[in-house]
Motif scaffolding. Structure first.
Motif, PDB file in Angstrom:
ATOM      1  N   LEU A 198       0.625  -1.409   0.117  1.00  0.00           N
ATOM      2  CA  LEU A 198       0.198  -0.030  -0.256  1.00  0.00           C
ATOM      3  C   LEU A 198       0.507   1.547  -0.171  1.00  0.00           C
ATOM      4  CD1 LEU A 198      -3.201   1.219   0.121  1.00  0.00           C
ATOM      5  CD2 LEU A 198      -2.608   1.344   2.218  1.00  0.00           C
ATOM      6  N   GLY A 199       2.339   1.759   0.861  1.00  0.00           N
ATOM      7  CA  GLY A 199       3.092   2.156   0.982  1.00  0.00           C
ATOM      8  C   GLY A 199       3.320   2.809  -0.307  1.00  0.00           C
ATOM      9  N   CYS A 200       3.924   1.353  -1.452  1.00  0.00           N
ATOM     10  CA  CYS A 200       4.111   1.021  -3.057  1.00  0.00           C
ATOM     11  C   CYS A 200       3.176   2.582  -2.890  1.00  0.00           C
ATOM     12  CB  CYS A 200       4.416   0.335  -4.051  1.00  0.00           C
ATOM     13  SG  CYS A 200       5.857  -0.375  -2.887  1.00  0.00           S
ATOM     14  N   ALA A 201       1.900   1.988  -3.721  1.00  0.00           N
ATOM     15  CA  ALA A 201       0.614   3.008  -4.287  1.00  0.00           C
ATOM     16  C   ALA A 201       0.870   4.213  -3.917  1.00  0.00           C
ATOM     17  CB  ALA A 201      -0.248   2.220  -3.901  1.00  0.00           C
ATOM     18  N   VAL A 202       0.806   5.135  -2.690  1.00  0.00           N
ATOM     19  CA  VAL A 202       0.951   6.095  -2.037  1.00  0.00           C
ATOM     20  C   VAL A 202       1.905   6.807  -2.781  1.00  0.00           C
ATOM     21  CG1 VAL A 202       0.496   7.391  -0.430  1.00  0.00           C
ATOM     22  CG2 VAL A 202      -0.878   5.335   0.258  1.00  0.00           C
ATOM     23  N   THR A 203       3.068   6.044  -2.084  1.00  0.00           N
ATOM     24  CA  THR A 203       5.009   6.613  -3.196  1.00  0.00           C
ATOM     25  C   THR A 203       4.295   6.980  -3.905  1.00  0.00           C
ATOM     26  OG1 THR A 203       5.051   6.179  -1.492  1.00  0.00           O
ATOM     27  CG2 THR A 203       6.982   6.619  -2.656  1.00  0.00           C
ATOM     28  N   TRP A 204       3.866   5.788  -5.224  1.00  0.00           N
ATOM     29  CA  TRP A 204       4.494   6.125  -6.147  1.00  0.00           C
ATOM     30  C   TRP A 204       3.320   7.050  -6.802  1.00  0.00           C
ATOM     31  CZ3 TRP A 204       8.641   6.357  -9.585  1.00  0.00           C
ATOM     32  CH2 TRP A 204       8.087   6.419 -10.936  1.00  0.00           C
ATOM     33  N   ALA A 205       1.838   7.224  -6.142  1.00  0.00           N
ATOM     34  CA  ALA A 205       1.462   8.233  -6.757  1.00  0.00           C
ATOM     35  C   ALA A 205       1.643   9.687  -6.593  1.00  0.00           C
ATOM     36  CB  ALA A 205      -0.491   8.309  -6.070  1.00  0.00           C
TER      37      ALA A 205
END
Length: 299
Positions: free
Chosen positions: A167-174
């Motif tokens: 989930l951190g991946c998604a938030v970080t890249w967005a």
């Protein structure tokens, strides 16, 4: 009042096309990674980002301003390195602790989050067709991953760590992608510096937690070179241009094409099998992208 209609301009269309190019290259990430052998993740990251950064640096050297283009304020470096290295560090953590399919699904919330976060930008407004297109893309991705045997089982304590990282991946890249819009004066050439910094940080992680494994054949070396030139090289430069000057909401929804292209490439080269779920996933994602891009296509 919204700002002037930037998305209508030819420069914005070209920038959106550049973003599409990045999505296409990311679709080849899995294929080239599969062909790269058993090189550990952080070592592979260090090698490929070093290639992508070095090529970018060579190009920068011949541009007006030269290497001075990399002399950016600390906040710009923090933004770039956090986006590139932070995303990959979280992604590898997610794959280490959580089932790959479920982690990948949470990771692929980033296209939807780009569409949602873009509504917070000055002069942008979230419209119904953007949300519908992004949700169709998400549905297609769920179907794609489920059709490949994912989505199931209980959640252990260690898996929870992996899910949180995904989930951190998604938030970080967005967040990295959308906030690039707030740095319009930072030249895309600066991405070369971010890639090289990411390579150095990944090398440190590799030396700390991994055992070095070198490619065992010319084919594996070529796959790593291809990764550095394309999905972990040119793609980031194209994406930077697309996020800064293109249609963010269209690119966010269209990003769901990456897992489809990835799966089709794996099928084409014998690393995966074709299936009905794959065909339905492709249909959902294509329809979602068309719905999200309705206004751009009309223009």
């Amino acid at each position: 009042m919204p700002s002037s209609p930037v998305p209508v301009s030819l420069s914005s269309r070209a920038a959106t096309a550049a973003g599409f190019g990045a999505i296409g290259l990311w679709g080849l990430l899995a294929l080239f990674t599969a062909a790269s052998g058993t090189v550990p993740p952080f070592q592979l990251t260090a090698m490929t980002f070093a290639i992508g950064g070095a090529i970018g640096l060579a190009v920068v050297a011949f541009r007006p301003g030269g290497i001075a283009l990399l002399a950016q304020p600390p906040k710009v470096w923090l933004h770039g390195v956090t986006g590139l290295f932070g995303y990959h560090a979280l992604y590898f953590t997610a794959l280490r602790f959580a089932p790959a399919a479920e982690a990948n699904l949470l990771n692929y919330l980033w296209p939807l989050l780009i569409v949602v976060f873009s509504a917070l930008l000055p002069g942008h407004r979230l419209q119904r067709h953007h949300v519908i297109g992004a949700l169709l893309g998400l549905a297609g991705t769920v179907l794609l991953i489920a059709g490949r045997g994912g989505l199931g089982g209980s959640v252990s304590g260690t898996a929870a760590i992996g899910y949180a990282a995904a989930l951190g991946c998604a938030v970080t890249w967005a967040a990295y992608s959308v906030t690039a819009r707030l740095l319009p004066d930072v030249p895309t050439e600066a991405v070369a510096g971010f890639c090289l910094a990411t390579a150095v940080l990944a090398l440190g992680c590799h030396l700390a937690v991994e055992t070095t494994v070198w490619p065992s054949s010319a084919g594996e070396w070529l796959a790593i070179l291809a990764l550095g030139l394309g999905p972990v090289g040119a793609a980031f430069y194209l994406w930077d241009r697309g996020m800064k000057r293109g249609d963010i909401q269209v690119l966010g929804a269209a990003s769901y094409a990456a897992p489809v292209i990835s799966t089709l490439a794996l099928v084409a080269f014998g690393h995966a099998a074709a299936s009905l779920s794959l065909g339905l996933a492709v249909a959902l994602i294509v329809v979602g992208s068309v719905v999200a891009a309705k206004e751009m296509l009309r223009r």
